[in-house]
Design a protein around this motif. Structure first.
Motif, short mmCIF file in Angstrom:
data_model
loop_
_atom_site.label_atom_id
_atom_site.label_comp_id
_atom_site.label_asym_id
_atom_site.label_seq_id
_atom_site.Cartn_x
_atom_site.Cartn_y
_atom_site.Cartn_z
N LYS A 164 0.85 -1.19 0.00
CA LYS A 164 0.00 0.00 0.00
C LYS A 164 0.88 1.24 0.00
N GLY A 165 0.49 2.20 -0.81
CA GLY A 165 1.22 3.45 -0.87
C GLY A 165 0.77 4.40 0.22
N ASN A 166 1.29 5.62 0.14
CA ASN A 166 1.06 6.61 1.18
C ASN A 166 -0.16 7.47 0.85
N PHE A 167 -1.31 6.88 0.89
CA PHE A 167 -2.57 7.58 0.63
C PHE A 167 -3.48 7.40 1.84
N PRO A 168 -4.39 8.36 2.04
CA PRO A 168 -5.30 8.24 3.20
C PRO A 168 -6.24 7.05 3.07
N GLY A 169 -6.85 6.71 4.20
CA GLY A 169 -7.74 5.56 4.24
C GLY A 169 -8.99 5.70 3.38
N ARG A 170 -9.23 6.90 2.85
CA ARG A 170 -10.38 7.07 1.94
C ARG A 170 -10.19 6.27 0.64
N PHE A 171 -8.96 5.91 0.38
CA PHE A 171 -8.65 5.12 -0.81
C PHE A 171 -8.57 3.65 -0.40
#
Lengths: 113, 112
Positions: free
Chosen positions: B57-64
């Protein structure tokens, strides 16, 4: 089509000339490198890859050179054609393991007919 | 052999809504990765699935979020959309580890 990068470095070459696109990668542990071509409105298209145990690989009209000492990758396109106009990305993958591709910012190649 | 397909190709949503994007990998490919592409940030890794499991998993918020089905098809979901989520979302499939990733045409998402 969409703009894949508003402030990309641009390389302009005359049709028929050779093109050299350079890329500095970030991680000395990277094990696998890929060049992609992206035309306006399309997804990245695989061009050629190279693994870290090689320093050169040739494809049809393309050659990739890898210099691990200075963490540098280059893509050479022979006899550049108008259809080669696109944004070119290098990508690196740290292996072994399930790590993602890390992409460079890209270089826009413009072929002058 | 058919390439990677993504649906829909274009999408317009408003802030606060959610969206689901779909990706069908090349036949036989079990790994599906998702990337976000914007003019400012370039291509950034979102996540990767292999055999229905999120491997990275990349560094994106949990909305993704995303998922993969038993036939290797994958979906990604973005909830509570923000203007900054406007981007080209790309899906790539590969046979597995350190194998060439082949990209689909992308889904262009515009958040108003």
């Amino acid at each position: 089509g969409e703009s894949v990068g508003l402030h990309l470095p641009t390389l302009s070459v005359q049709e028929g000339d050779n093109s050299i696109i350079n890329c500095a990668y970030s991680n000395s542990a990277s094990d696998y490198f890929i060049w992609y071509k992206q035309e306006s409105g399309k997804g990245p298209q695989f061009i050629i890859d190279i693994r870290s145990n090689m320093d050169k690989r040739q494809g049809q009209r393309v050659t990739v050179l890898l210099n691990k000492t200075v963490k540098h990758l280059s893509l050479q396109i022979a006899a550049t054609q108008p259809g080669d106009s696109a944004v070119y990305f290098c990508a690196e993958n740290i292996g072994p393991g399930n790590t993602p591709l890390v992409f460079g910012k890209g270089t826009r190649l413009s072929v002058i007919a | 052999k058919a390439g990677v397909t993504q649906t829909p190709r274009y999408l317009i949503k408003t802030r606060g809504q959610q969206v689901t994007l779909s990706c069908s990998p090349i036949s036989g490919h079990r790994s599906v990765s998702w990337y976000q592409q914007t003019p400012g940030q370039g291509l950034q890794f979102l996540f990767e699935y292999f055999s229905e499991t999120q491997r990275n998993k990349g560094n994106f918020p949990g909305r993704f979020s995303g998922r993969q089905f038993s036939n290797s098809r994958s979906e990604m979901n973005v909830s509570t959309l923000e203007l900054g989520d406007s981007a080209l979302y790309l899906c790539a499939s590969s046979l597995g580890f350190l194998e060439t990733q082949y990209f689909g045409p992308g889904t262009r998402l515009l958040v108003l």
